[in-house]
Write an enzyme that holds these catalytic residues in place. Structure first.
Site, PDB file in Angstrom:
ATOM      1  N   LYS A  63      -1.959  -1.133 -10.402  1.00 46.20           N
ATOM      2  CA  LYS A  63      -2.203  -0.138  -9.343  1.00 46.20           C
ATOM      3  C   LYS A  63      -3.703   0.084  -9.178  1.00 46.20           C
ATOM      4  O   LYS A  63      -4.437   0.200 -10.162  1.00 46.20           O
ATOM      5  CB  LYS A  63      -1.516   1.195  -9.695  1.00 46.20           C
ATOM      6  CG  LYS A  63       0.001   1.068  -9.754  1.00 46.20           C
ATOM      7  CD  LYS A  63       0.689   2.298 -10.266  1.00 46.20           C
ATOM      8  CE  LYS A  63       2.197   2.034 -10.394  1.00 46.20           C
ATOM      9  NZ  LYS A  63       2.904   3.138 -11.081  1.00 46.20           N
ATOM     10  N   HIS A  81       1.841   5.526 -15.273  1.00 44.35           N
ATOM     11  CA  HIS A  81       0.817   6.155 -14.428  1.00 44.35           C
ATOM     12  C   HIS A  81       1.308   7.493 -13.906  1.00 44.35           C
ATOM     13  O   HIS A  81       2.493   7.660 -13.565  1.00 44.35           O
ATOM     14  CB  HIS A  81       0.485   5.225 -13.260  1.00 44.35           C
ATOM     15  CG  HIS A  81      -0.515   5.816 -12.322  1.00 44.35           C
ATOM     16  ND1 HIS A  81      -0.240   6.057 -10.997  1.00 44.35           N
ATOM     17  CD2 HIS A  81      -1.781   6.236 -12.528  1.00 44.35           C
ATOM     18  CE1 HIS A  81      -1.295   6.588 -10.432  1.00 44.35           C
ATOM     19  NE2 HIS A  81      -2.252   6.698 -11.329  1.00 44.35           N
ATOM     20  N   TYR A 115      -2.784   3.983  -2.738  1.00 47.49           N
ATOM     21  CA  TYR A 115      -2.943   3.006  -3.814  1.00 47.49           C
ATOM     22  C   TYR A 115      -2.208   1.708  -3.494  1.00 47.49           C
ATOM     23  O   TYR A 115      -1.160   1.721  -2.855  1.00 47.49           O
ATOM     24  CB  TYR A 115      -2.512   3.562  -5.167  1.00 47.49           C
ATOM     25  CG  TYR A 115      -1.166   4.214  -5.239  1.00 47.49           C
ATOM     26  CD1 TYR A 115      -0.953   5.475  -4.695  1.00 47.49           C
ATOM     27  CD2 TYR A 115      -0.107   3.591  -5.863  1.00 47.49           C
ATOM     28  CE1 TYR A 115       0.287   6.088  -4.769  1.00 47.49           C
ATOM     29  CE2 TYR A 115       1.122   4.196  -5.955  1.00 47.49           C
ATOM     30  CZ  TYR A 115       1.319   5.449  -5.402  1.00 47.49           C
ATOM     31  OH  TYR A 115       2.549   6.044  -5.498  1.00 47.49           O
ATOM     32  N   HIS A 129       5.078   7.247 -14.356  1.00 49.17           N
ATOM     33  CA  HIS A 129       5.979   6.229 -13.824  1.00 49.17           C
ATOM     34  C   HIS A 129       5.534   4.816 -14.189  1.00 49.17           C
ATOM     35  O   HIS A 129       4.344   4.518 -14.312  1.00 49.17           O
ATOM     36  CB  HIS A 129       6.013   6.331 -12.288  1.00 49.17           C
ATOM     37  CG  HIS A 129       6.482   7.671 -11.817  1.00 49.17           C
ATOM     38  ND1 HIS A 129       6.276   8.126 -10.538  1.00 49.17           N
ATOM     39  CD2 HIS A 129       7.142   8.679 -12.439  1.00 49.17           C
ATOM     40  CE1 HIS A 129       6.772   9.335 -10.398  1.00 49.17           C
ATOM     41  NE2 HIS A 129       7.315   9.694 -11.542  1.00 49.17           N
ATOM     42  N   ASP A 178      11.046  13.744 -12.365  1.00 45.72           N
ATOM     43  CA  ASP A 178       9.958  13.820 -13.352  1.00 45.72           C
ATOM     44  C   ASP A 178      10.226  14.913 -14.385  1.00 45.72           C
ATOM     45  O   ASP A 178       9.894  14.783 -15.555  1.00 45.72           O
ATOM     46  CB  ASP A 178       8.624  14.062 -12.642  1.00 45.72           C
ATOM     47  CG  ASP A 178       8.193  12.836 -11.833  1.00 45.72           C
ATOM     48  OD1 ASP A 178       7.215  12.946 -11.075  1.00 45.72           O
ATOM     49  OD2 ASP A 178       8.847  11.774 -11.964  1.00 45.72           O
ATOM     50  N   ASP A 218       0.862  -1.190   0.000  1.00 47.90           N
ATOM     51  CA  ASP A 218       0.000   0.000   0.000  1.00 47.90           C
ATOM     52  C   ASP A 218       0.890   1.227   0.000  1.00 47.90           C
ATOM     53  O   ASP A 218       1.868   1.284   0.754  1.00 47.90           O
ATOM     54  CB  ASP A 218      -0.879   0.040   1.266  1.00 47.90           C
ATOM     55  CG  ASP A 218      -2.120  -0.837   1.129  1.00 47.90           C
ATOM     56  OD1 ASP A 218      -2.821  -1.032   2.145  1.00 47.90           O
ATOM     57  OD2 ASP A 218      -2.375  -1.341   0.013  1.00 47.90           O
TER      58      ASP A 218
HETATM   59  C1  LIG Z   1       7.071   4.729  -5.363  1.00 47.43           C
HETATM   60  C2  LIG Z   1       7.858   4.515  -4.111  1.00 47.43           C
HETATM   61  C3  LIG Z   1       8.757   5.463  -3.637  1.00 47.43           C
HETATM   62  N1  LIG Z   1       9.455   5.229  -2.494  1.00 47.43           N
HETATM   63  C4  LIG Z   1      10.370   6.276  -2.020  1.00 47.43           C
HETATM   64  C5  LIG Z   1      11.425   6.668  -3.031  1.00 47.43           C
HETATM   65  C6  LIG Z   1      11.613   8.139  -2.808  1.00 47.43           C
HETATM   66  O1  LIG Z   1      12.648   8.364  -1.854  1.00 47.43           O
HETATM   67  C7  LIG Z   1      10.297   8.625  -2.218  1.00 47.43           C
HETATM   68  C8  LIG Z   1       9.447   9.393  -3.199  1.00 47.43           C
HETATM   69  O2  LIG Z   1       9.335   8.600  -4.368  1.00 47.43           O
HETATM   70  P1  LIG Z   1       8.784   9.231  -5.696  1.00 47.43           P
HETATM   71  O3  LIG Z   1       9.303  10.622  -5.866  1.00 47.43           O
HETATM   72  O4  LIG Z   1       9.036   8.224  -6.812  1.00 47.43           O
HETATM   73  O5  LIG Z   1       7.219   9.312  -5.403  1.00 47.43           O
HETATM   74  P2  LIG Z   1       6.087   9.652  -6.474  1.00 47.43           P
HETATM   75  O6  LIG Z   1       6.563  10.685  -7.429  1.00 47.43           O
HETATM   76  O7  LIG Z   1       4.850   9.873  -5.721  1.00 47.43           O
HETATM   77  O8  LIG Z   1       5.963   8.291  -7.310  1.00 47.43           O
HETATM   78  C9  LIG Z   1       4.753   7.590  -7.456  1.00 47.43           C
HETATM   79  O9  LIG Z   1       3.957   8.354  -8.283  1.00 47.43           O
HETATM   80  C10 LIG Z   1       3.309   7.768  -9.374  1.00 47.43           C
HETATM   81  C11 LIG Z   1       1.967   8.429  -9.516  1.00 47.43           C
HETATM   82  C12 LIG Z   1       3.175   6.312  -9.376  1.00 47.43           C
HETATM   83  O10 LIG Z   1       2.285   5.740 -10.014  1.00 47.43           O
HETATM   84  C13 LIG Z   1       4.171   5.496  -8.681  1.00 47.43           C
HETATM   85  O11 LIG Z   1       3.508   4.546  -7.883  1.00 47.43           O
HETATM   86  C14 LIG Z   1       5.144   6.211  -7.882  1.00 47.43           C
HETATM   87  O12 LIG Z   1       6.281   6.267  -8.703  1.00 47.43           O
HETATM   88  O13 LIG Z   1       9.597   7.438  -1.796  1.00 47.43           O
HETATM   89  C15 LIG Z   1       9.335   4.063  -1.772  1.00 47.43           C
HETATM   90  O14 LIG Z   1      10.016   3.882  -0.738  1.00 47.43           O
HETATM   91  N2  LIG Z   1       8.470   3.108  -2.232  1.00 47.43           N
HETATM   92  C16 LIG Z   1       7.723   3.280  -3.370  1.00 47.43           C
HETATM   93  O15 LIG Z   1       6.916   2.382  -3.734  1.00 47.43           O
END
Ligand SMILES: Cc1cn([C@H]2C[C@H](O)[C@@H](COP(=O)(O)OP(=O)(O)O[C@H]3O[C@H](C)C(=O)[C@H](O)[C@H]3O)O2)c(=O)[nH]c1=O
Length: 183
Positions: free
Chosen positions: A72, A119, A132, A62, A170, A47
């Site tokens: 997801k 996504h 999610y 992503h 991003d 989760d």
């Molecule tokens: C995705 C994820 C990230 N992390 C850690 C890694 C980074 O240090 C931190 C932030 O990660 P990130 O910048 O990739 O988070 P989002 O930009 O919200 O990424 C998500 O956003 C889009 C909408 C998605 O669909 C993905 O599920 C996911 O990539 O959380 C974790 O420890 N576990 C995880 O499952």
């Protein structure tokens, strides 16, 4: 539970029941049997929960490379998002096509984004919390990002780029053309 298919049928909109009374409400936000009847038979192993402090936060696009790709199941606890799923399956007749849907706490809806899709979402309100389920664990070495405003994808994001909040990852993502060279 009400179910709606979108332009790409593998991506589904779900509307779990919400039982409201004078105390508030109760809702089964996930039920394996009910979701299996809706065609969502994937098991979920993790989760996730993110808070975006302002409107205009754009997270995505992503995906995790095979064999780590994730299905997801996305919902919004508080606020509103424009959720986008991009078909990135190399042999798909809808390769490069996107499905866009607003997911928000008021509608209490969810979107199922199967593996094979990139996504992302754009927050439409401050303090938006997205939770999610994913069907495979986070695998950083397999994580990939396609540029949110890639010209070939031509996603119609309803917000001016100057107002967006993006992570460096991003903002510097690869193009869809570069993705296609990978597969
Ligand atoms: C995705 C994820 C990230 N992390 C850690 C890694 C980074 O240090 C931190 C932030 O990660 P990130 O910048 O990739 O988070 P989002 O930009 O919200 O990424 C998500 O956003 C889009 C909408 C998605 O669909 C993905 O599920 C996911 O990539 O959380 C974790 O420890 N576990 C995880 O499952």
């Amino acid at each position: 539970m009400k179910l709606e298919s979108l332009e790409i049928p593998e991506v589904k909109l779900l509307f779990p029941k919400k039982f409201e009374d004078e105390r508030g409400f109760f809702s089964e936000t996930y039920n394996q049997d009910v979701f299996a009847k809706a065609g969502i038979t994937q098991g979920f192993v993790q989760d996730n929960h993110s808070l975006s402090k302002t409107a205009g936060v754009l997270r995505g696009l992503h995906f995790q490379r095979e064999p780590f790709s994730q299905d997801k199941l996305v919902r919004v606890l508080r606020g509103r998002i424009l959720d986008v799923a991009v078909d990135i399956r190399p042999n798909s007749p809808t390769l490069g096509k996107s499905v866009i849907a607003e997911i928000n706490a008021d509608d209490w809806n969810q979107i199922f984004v199967p593996r094979g899709f990139a996504h992302g979402f754009l927050t439409l309100a401050p303090d938006t919390e997205v939770v999610y389920k994913v069907s495979r664990p986070y695998t950083p070495s397999a994580e990939q990002t396609i540029l949110w405003n890639d010209p070939d994808l031509a996603i119609d994001w309803p917000m001016d780029e100057s107002r967006l909040v993006l992570s460096a990852k991003d903002a510097n993502a690869m193009s869809f053309k570069d993705y296609l060279k990978m597969v």
